[in-house]
Design a protein around this motif. Structure first.
Motif, PDB file in Angstrom:
ATOM      1  N   GLY B  10       9.986   3.847   8.498  1.00 20.34           N
ATOM      2  CA  GLY B  10      10.660   3.803   9.786  1.00 20.34           C
ATOM      3  C   GLY B  10      11.847   2.875   9.758  1.00 20.34           C
ATOM      4  N   LEU B  11      12.373   2.610  10.948  1.00 21.99           N
ATOM      5  CA  LEU B  11      13.528   1.730  11.105  1.00 21.99           C
ATOM      6  C   LEU B  11      13.051   0.324  11.424  1.00 21.99           C
ATOM      7  CD1 LEU B  11      16.593   1.258  11.453  1.00 21.99           C
ATOM      8  CD2 LEU B  11      16.310   1.988  13.841  1.00 21.99           C
ATOM      9  N   VAL B  12      13.558  -0.653  10.690  1.00 29.40           N
ATOM     10  CA  VAL B  12      13.173  -2.044  10.908  1.00 29.40           C
ATOM     11  C   VAL B  12      14.400  -2.919  10.732  1.00 29.40           C
ATOM     12  CG1 VAL B  12      12.488  -2.331   8.484  1.00 29.40           C
ATOM     13  CG2 VAL B  12      11.497  -3.831  10.241  1.00 29.40           C
ATOM     14  N   GLN B  13      14.440  -4.013  11.450  1.00 29.11           N
ATOM     15  CA  GLN B  13      15.562  -4.943  11.329  1.00 29.11           C
ATOM     16  C   GLN B  13      15.432  -5.797  10.082  1.00 29.11           C
ATOM     17  OE1 GLN B  13      15.753  -7.165  15.018  1.00 29.11           O
ATOM     18  NE2 GLN B  13      17.020  -5.598  15.988  1.00 29.11           N
ATOM     19  N   PRO B  14      16.551  -6.283   9.572  1.00 26.51           N
ATOM     20  CA  PRO B  14      16.477  -7.222   8.444  1.00 26.51           C
ATOM     21  C   PRO B  14      15.573  -8.392   8.790  1.00 26.51           C
ATOM     22  CG  PRO B  14      18.724  -6.494   8.779  1.00 26.51           C
ATOM     23  CD  PRO B  14      17.941  -5.954   9.932  1.00 26.51           C
ATOM     24  N   GLY B  15      14.741  -8.766   7.811  1.00 26.28           N
ATOM     25  CA  GLY B  15      13.767  -9.828   8.032  1.00 26.28           C
ATOM     26  C   GLY B  15      12.434  -9.344   8.547  1.00 26.28           C
ATOM     27  N   GLY B  16      12.361  -8.077   8.934  1.00 26.60           N
ATOM     28  CA  GLY B  16      11.133  -7.519   9.480  1.00 26.60           C
ATOM     29  C   GLY B  16      10.144  -7.085   8.410  1.00 26.60           C
ATOM     30  N   SER B  17       9.053  -6.490   8.879  1.00 30.50           N
ATOM     31  CA  SER B  17       7.966  -6.071   7.999  1.00 30.50           C
ATOM     32  C   SER B  17       7.570  -4.623   8.269  1.00 30.50           C
ATOM     33  CB  SER B  17       6.731  -6.969   8.210  1.00 30.50           C
ATOM     34  OG  SER B  17       7.004  -8.309   7.890  1.00 30.50           O
ATOM     35  N   LEU B  18       7.033  -3.994   7.246  1.00 30.51           N
ATOM     36  CA  LEU B  18       6.452  -2.653   7.339  1.00 30.51           C
ATOM     37  C   LEU B  18       5.300  -2.585   6.369  1.00 30.51           C
ATOM     38  CD1 LEU B  18       9.368  -0.018   7.386  1.00 30.51           C
ATOM     39  CD2 LEU B  18       7.743  -0.480   9.234  1.00 30.51           C
ATOM     40  N   ARG B  19       4.320  -1.736   6.684  1.00 27.68           N
ATOM     41  CA  ARG B  19       3.246  -1.450   5.745  1.00 27.68           C
ATOM     42  C   ARG B  19       3.231   0.042   5.493  1.00 27.68           C
ATOM     43  NH1 ARG B  19      -2.865  -3.564   6.445  1.00 27.68           N
ATOM     44  NH2 ARG B  19      -1.741  -5.509   6.031  1.00 27.68           N
ATOM     45  N   LEU B  20       3.406   0.399   4.236  1.00 24.33           N
ATOM     46  CA  LEU B  20       3.333   1.797   3.828  1.00 24.33           C
ATOM     47  C   LEU B  20       1.924   2.122   3.348  1.00 24.33           C
ATOM     48  CD1 LEU B  20       6.638   2.115   1.746  1.00 24.33           C
ATOM     49  CD2 LEU B  20       6.316   2.239   4.238  1.00 24.33           C
ATOM     50  N   SER B  21       1.518   3.367   3.580  1.00 25.64           N
ATOM     51  CA  SER B  21       0.217   3.849   3.116  1.00 25.64           C
ATOM     52  C   SER B  21       0.400   5.115   2.304  1.00 25.64           C
ATOM     53  CB  SER B  21      -0.710   4.156   4.302  1.00 25.64           C
ATOM     54  OG  SER B  21      -0.931   3.014   5.089  1.00 25.64           O
ATOM     55  N   CYS B  22      -0.526   5.362   1.399  1.00 27.71           N
ATOM     56  CA  CYS B  22      -0.525   6.582   0.599  1.00 27.71           C
ATOM     57  C   CYS B  22      -1.966   7.048   0.478  1.00 27.71           C
ATOM     58  CB  CYS B  22       0.078   6.316  -0.766  1.00 27.71           C
ATOM     59  SG  CYS B  22      -0.138   7.670  -1.948  1.00 27.71           S
ATOM     60  N   GLU B  23      -2.278   8.159   1.129  1.00 29.96           N
ATOM     61  CA  GLU B  23      -3.623   8.724   1.057  1.00 29.96           C
ATOM     62  C   GLU B  23      -3.695   9.697  -0.111  1.00 29.96           C
ATOM     63  OE1 GLU B  23      -4.311   8.811   5.889  1.00 29.96           O
ATOM     64  OE2 GLU B  23      -5.468  10.146   4.611  1.00 29.96           O
ATOM     65  N   ALA B  24      -4.669   9.478  -0.975  1.00 29.89           N
ATOM     66  CA  ALA B  24      -4.809  10.276  -2.190  1.00 29.89           C
ATOM     67  C   ALA B  24      -6.010  11.202  -2.100  1.00 29.89           C
ATOM     68  CB  ALA B  24      -4.962   9.352  -3.394  1.00 29.89           C
ATOM     69  N   SER B  25      -5.866  12.379  -2.681  1.00 29.73           N
ATOM     70  CA  SER B  25      -6.975  13.320  -2.742  1.00 29.73           C
ATOM     71  C   SER B  25      -6.794  14.234  -3.942  1.00 29.73           C
ATOM     72  CB  SER B  25      -7.058  14.145  -1.448  1.00 29.73           C
ATOM     73  OG  SER B  25      -5.879  14.884  -1.251  1.00 29.73           O
ATOM     74  N   GLY B  26      -7.878  14.905  -4.323  1.00 29.09           N
ATOM     75  CA  GLY B  26      -7.805  15.868  -5.408  1.00 29.09           C
ATOM     76  C   GLY B  26      -8.019  15.280  -6.788  1.00 29.09           C
ATOM     77  N   PHE B  27      -8.309  13.988  -6.872  1.00 28.96           N
ATOM     78  CA  PHE B  27      -8.590  13.363  -8.165  1.00 28.96           C
ATOM     79  C   PHE B  27      -9.424  12.118  -7.897  1.00 28.96           C
ATOM     80  CE2 PHE B  27      -5.701   9.648  -8.065  1.00 28.96           C
ATOM     81  CZ  PHE B  27      -4.889   9.978  -7.005  1.00 28.96           C
ATOM     82  N   ARG B  28      -9.997  11.561  -8.989  1.00 23.83           N
ATOM     83  CA  ARG B  28     -10.822  10.373  -8.825  1.00 23.83           C
ATOM     84  C   ARG B  28      -9.898   9.170  -8.740  1.00 23.83           C
ATOM     85  NH1 ARG B  28     -16.222   9.626 -12.296  1.00 23.83           N
ATOM     86  NH2 ARG B  28     -16.481  11.653 -11.313  1.00 23.83           N
ATOM     87  N   PHE B  29      -9.659   8.690  -7.552  1.00 19.38           N
ATOM     88  CA  PHE B  29      -8.691   7.618  -7.273  1.00 19.38           C
ATOM     89  C   PHE B  29      -8.977   6.379  -8.111  1.00 19.38           C
ATOM     90  CE2 PHE B  29      -5.410   5.789  -4.788  1.00 19.38           C
ATOM     91  CZ  PHE B  29      -5.801   4.558  -4.293  1.00 19.38           C
ATOM     92  N   THR B  30     -10.241   6.069  -8.293  1.00 19.90           N
ATOM     93  CA  THR B  30     -10.619   4.840  -8.982  1.00 19.90           C
ATOM     94  C   THR B  30     -10.368   4.890 -10.486  1.00 19.90           C
ATOM     95  OG1 THR B  30     -12.883   5.681  -9.050  1.00 19.90           O
ATOM     96  CG2 THR B  30     -12.329   4.120  -7.283  1.00 19.90           C
ATOM     97  N   ASP B  31      -9.951   6.035 -11.006  1.00 17.44           N
ATOM     98  CA  ASP B  31      -9.693   6.158 -12.441  1.00 17.44           C
ATOM     99  C   ASP B  31      -8.252   5.861 -12.832  1.00 17.44           C
ATOM    100  OD1 ASP B  31     -11.913   8.961 -13.361  1.00 17.44           O
ATOM    101  OD2 ASP B  31     -12.293   6.832 -12.980  1.00 17.44           O
ATOM    102  N   PHE B  32      -7.380   5.681 -11.844  1.00 18.64           N
ATOM    103  CA  PHE B  32      -5.956   5.630 -12.171  1.00 18.64           C
ATOM    104  C   PHE B  32      -5.229   4.418 -11.601  1.00 18.64           C
ATOM    105  CE2 PHE B  32      -5.423   9.695 -14.186  1.00 18.64           C
ATOM    106  CZ  PHE B  32      -6.503  10.429 -13.727  1.00 18.64           C
TER     107      PHE B  32
END
Lengths: 107, 120
Positions: B10-32
């Motif tokens: 999204g849009l954030v001002q300089p000095g600000g914060s963001l948290r990105l997420s990535c949802e994984a599926s279709g493979f064993r996440f804990t292997d990679f």
């Protein structure tokens, strides 16, 4: 940091012809090199890893070679969907680094 | 089929914060190992950070050290990137990528990306 330099920046080729792209590393990276294709508005797509291994589902017209500091990527017979940008990336040393890309355009 | 779905840009001002997420599926996440890679508008690709399967090892490119934190929740098959003290030059599309076998740092699979714009 390993600097990756791709040449040429733009390659003009006719459909059905061969395209050869180069990638040079500032220091040796063994065979820890990957090639990606990126179409506009899309994420990169892995084509080659380990310098010469095709990723799953990648057509045989795509191939790679080289080791150390000099690498080559070849498309044997260009199809319409192949005209886009290609990146090399070394993963021998942290951080992994990419070349600046080669755009393959229709001649 | 491997799927990686990023969100949180999204849009954030300089000095600000963001948290990105990535949802994984279709493979064993804990292997990679998992990765974040960014691409400034109209520019090339930059590897930002990666994290080991159990979260015990993390690596960052120098330009984000001390400002970004990568972490994962293996119970939720989700990768995160906490971005603080954002700068204009952090703007771009952030991709989540799954590493190759044996932990090699190439992107075997990629999400569609999430756009981060840092601007006043």
């Amino acid at each position: 940091e390993r600097v990756m330099t791709q040449s040429p920046a733009t390659l003009s080729v006719s459909p059905g012809e061969r395209a050869t792209l180069s990638c040079r590393a500032s220091q040796a990276v063994n065979r820890n090199l990957a090639w990606y294709q990126q179409r506009p508005g899309q994420p990169p797509r892995l084509l080659i890893y380990g310098a010469s291994n095709r990723a799953a589902g990648i057509p045989a017209r795509f191939s790679g070679s080289g080791s150390g500091t000099e690498f080559t990527f070849t498309i044997s017979s260009l199809q319409s969907e192949d005209f886009t940008v290609y990146y090399c990336q070394q993963y021998n040393n942290w951080p992994p680094t990419f070349g600046q890309g080669t755009k393959v355009e229709i001649k | 089929e491997v799927q990686l779905v990023e969100s949180g840009g999204g849009l954030v001002q300089p000095g600000g914060s963001l948290r990105l997420s990535c949802e994984a599926s279709g493979f064993r996440f804990t292997d990679f190992w998992m990765n974040w890679v960014r691409q400034a508008p109209g520019k090339g690709l930059e590897w930002v950070a990666n994290i080991k399967q159990d979260g015990g090892e993390k690596y960052y490119v120098d330009s984000v050290k001390g400002r970004f934190t990568i972490f994962r929740d293996n119970a939720k098959n989700t990768l995160y990137l906490q971005m603080n003290s954002l700068r204009v030059e952090d703007s771009g599309v952030f991709y989540c990528a799954k590493s190759g076998d044996n932990g090699y740092d190439y992107g075997e699979n990629w999400g569609q990306g999430t756009l981060v714009t840092v601007s006043s």
